[in-house]
Structure formats: structure tokens, C-alpha cells
Design a protein around this motif. Structure first.
Motif, PDB file in Angstrom:
ATOM      1  N   TRP A   1       0.644  -1.421  -0.140  1.00  0.00           N
ATOM      2  CA  TRP A   1      -0.199  -0.607   0.032  1.00  0.00           C
ATOM      3  C   TRP A   1       0.382   1.304  -0.101  1.00  0.00           C
ATOM      4  N   PHE A   2       2.250   0.875   0.576  1.00  0.00           N
ATOM      5  CA  PHE A   2       2.810   2.529   0.447  1.00  0.00           C
ATOM      6  C   PHE A   2       3.442   3.429  -0.700  1.00  0.00           C
ATOM      7  N   PRO A  49       1.138   6.423  -1.559  1.00  0.00           N
ATOM      8  CA  PRO A  49       1.541   7.446  -0.536  1.00  0.00           C
ATOM      9  C   PRO A  49       3.047   8.330  -1.241  1.00  0.00           C
ATOM     10  N   VAL A 105       3.566  14.097  -0.908  1.00  0.00           N
ATOM     11  CA  VAL A 105       3.136  13.495  -0.338  1.00  0.00           C
ATOM     12  C   VAL A 105       4.467  12.991   0.039  1.00  0.00           C
ATOM     13  N   GLY A 106       4.604  12.088  -1.035  1.00  0.00           N
ATOM     14  CA  GLY A 106       6.265  11.315  -0.636  1.00  0.00           C
ATOM     15  C   GLY A 106       7.084  12.096  -0.223  1.00  0.00           C
ATOM     16  N   THR A 127       3.121   9.775  -4.444  1.00  0.00           N
ATOM     17  CA  THR A 127       2.315  11.212  -4.702  1.00  0.00           C
ATOM     18  C   THR A 127       2.882  12.533  -4.733  1.00  0.00           C
ATOM     19  N   SER A 187      10.860  10.150  -3.854  1.00  0.00           N
ATOM     20  CA  SER A 187       9.472  10.006  -4.647  1.00  0.00           C
ATOM     21  C   SER A 187       8.906   9.997  -6.059  1.00  0.00           C
ATOM     22  N   ALA A 246       6.432  12.278   3.732  1.00  0.00           N
ATOM     23  CA  ALA A 246       6.382  11.286   4.066  1.00  0.00           C
ATOM     24  C   ALA A 246       8.389  10.647   4.315  1.00  0.00           C
TER      25      ALA A 246
END
Length: 301
Positions: free
Chosen positions: A154-155, A158, A164-165, A161, A212, A168
């Protein structure tokens, strides 16, 4: 912004030399040890050349070992662009030419193993043999059971993105990246010192942005092409050994198999009890199996 070359001290490893090479304007950091026929090491995410610190001394007893920080990682430049498949493969092609290596043996992990496989497909004249770690052979044909992997990866979304990436990877407690470094692992995980080193490099905003972009422009598109079977009918012209830990999601993909059975000169090994970071957990096994494979293929056995 601070100079990314200076934000984290270079870890020390006895017997290696460091240098930076200008590859079409990209300053690439390479680490070298030993002498003999060349073996090129390509790391995964969120790691860098240090991933191979347990492998380098072992292989350097027989080979000229070259570990490279790929675009955006470690101590190589992190430009804003160039994280698509064509650019990443071309980086390695030009590096091989710059070092005048001729045909090389390659050991590659994670996304580095995708780069290495695409290189082997596009430029088999540069690849003597390939060891793929913690990544499926791009020729597998996934079936409907691939949907079961979605909760485990799932990671990817994000991290890929924009905005967002970067947040994070670089800011806060870097929870997603910390989780990645422990995900699907035996209880011992990676060492705290190594995790700290990898996280520290990502705190540089340029490297977080590069990470990212790597997910967005390369990792996710390559995964989608694999799912669509885009590589299934482009066989390797070089011998390939695939090694995957049984707890790695890549093992589930690899078990889905091939359209016409295991291709000639392709070998698959699943390591019991291991996860994604087999280079860190079992550098002895990685180095020994790779050396055995290279020797066997050279002798034509």
C-alpha cells in the motif's frame, strides 16, 4: 539548502576507494575494491552503496567490485529529473562505458534489480551474468491472486504522490520509510545504525524528492508493465539467478510462474525464513551464491 554531499558523513569500510565520476553531467559516486573481472552492485530503496558493506569484502577476494550510488541516492547527485526507466538504465550504461568495464557481472537488489533486468534486455552485450535479489523476474505472468498483495504494498501510492511522498520521506518521524526497512523481515531487522544512515540521507529535501519521483516515474510504472505482461515475451540473452526471501512479496509474484515454464539459463532460489533485505541479513549467502553462479556460468556448466 545544505550541500547534499555534506549532510551525512560517509560510512567507513576498510579496503575500498571512493570516487565521483561525471556521467553526462550527473556526478555519480562509486565505491571500488579488489581486482579481477568486474562485478557491479546496484542497491535498492531507500538504501545506497552501504547496503553492500557485508558483500564487498567477500567478493573483492575474487573480483573488481564496483558499488554505485544510483541517481538521487547516497552520495550521487539528486537532480529533479531523470527517474524514468530509460534515464536510469542509460546512467548505468554510460557508467560502464566511463569505467571501461566491457561486459560486467551484475548483482542488483530491489529497484536496482529492475534497472539491471532492463539493462540486460536492452544491452545484453554489456552483461555477462545477472543476479536479481528481492525482485521478481520481469517475465513472470501474474494471475488474479496478485490482488492479495495490495495490502502489503500500500505504501507505494503515498510515496509516489507528489508532495505527500516528499513529506513522508524527509519530515516528521519518517514512519513509512522506517516501516519499509522492517517490513516482511525476520525479527532481527536491520541494525539501528544502518536504518539511521539511510533515513539521514532522505532528510535532504532533494533526495526525498528524488525518492518520490523514483516511485512515481519508475517503480510503479514498471510494476504495472509486469502485471500487464509487457516483458513476458522478451527473453533474457544472459544467464540470470533470482534470489528472494520467502517472506518478501516478490516471492509471491515469482511463484505465479511463467507462460511457458522457467526460461533457459534462468534459475530461481527462495531463501527460507528471509524477507526483503537479504543483502543485509545474509551477505555471506549472497556473496557465495553469486560467486558460485558466476563461476558455473563462465565454465558453461
Amino acid at each position: 539548502m545544505s550541500d547534499p554531499q555534506l549532510t551525512t558523513a560517509m560510512p567507513g569500510l576498510a579496503g575500498v576507494t571512493h570516487r565521483w565520476l561525471d556521467v553526462r553531467g550527473l556526478l555519480m559516486h562509486v565505491v571500488e575494491a579488489g581486482s579481477g573481472e568486474p562485478v557491479l552492485l546496484l542497491h535498492g530503496f531507500p538504501q545506497n552503496w552501504w547496503e553492500w558493506h557485508g558483500v564487498i569484502p567477500r567478493l573483492a577476494e575474487q573480483y573488481h567490485v564496483i558499488a554505485v550510488d544510483q541517481r538521487g541516492a547516497g552520495w550521487t547527485d539528486a537532480p529533479r529529473v531523470g527517474y524514468d526507466a530509460r534515464s536510469l538504465v542509460e546512467d548505468i550504461v554510460l557508467l560502464i562505458e566511463e569505467l571501461d568495464l566491457g561486459r560486467v557481472r551484475i548483482i542488483a537488489h530491489d529497484w536496482g534489480a529492475i534497472v539491471a533486468q532492463l539493462l540486460a534486455l536492452d544491452r545484453p552485450d554489456l552483461v555477462e551474468a545477472l543476479v536479481v535479489l528481492s525482485c521478481p523476474d520481469l517475465h513472470v505472468r501474474p494471475d488474479a491472486s496478485i490482488l492479495r498483495l495490495v495490502p502489503k504494498i500500500w505504501f507505494d501510492v503515498p510515496l509516489a504522490t507528489a508532495g505527500v511522498g516528499v513529506w513522508a520521506m524527509a519530515w516528521g518521524k519518517q514512519r513509512i520509510v522506517r516501516m519499509l526497512l522492517k517490513h516482511f523481515e525476520p525479527p532481527r531487522g536491520l541494525s539501528g545504525a544502518d536504518i539511521g544512515l539511510y533515513l539521514a540521507r532522505l532528510r535532504d529535501p532533494g533526495r526525498a524528492r528524488a525518492g518520490s519521483a523514483l516511485y512515481r516515474d519508475f517503480i510503479l510504472p514498471a510494476f504495472m508493465r509486469l502485471v500487464a505482461g509487457r516483458y513476458a515475451d522478451e527473453p533474457f540473452a544472459v544467464p540470470v539467478l533470482v534470489m528472494i526471501g520467502e517472506n518478501d512479496p516478490s516471492a509471491a509474484l515469482q511463484r505465479m510462474g511463467y507462460r511457458s515454464g522457467l526460461p533457459a539459463r534462468t534459475f530461481v532460489e527462495v531463501l527460507p525464513g528471509e524477507g526483503h533485505f537479504i543483502v543485509d541479513h545474509r551477505p555471506d549467502v549472497v556473496a557465495q551464491r553469486a560467486a558460485d553462479f558466476f563461476r558455473t556460468e563462465k565454465n558453461g556448466a
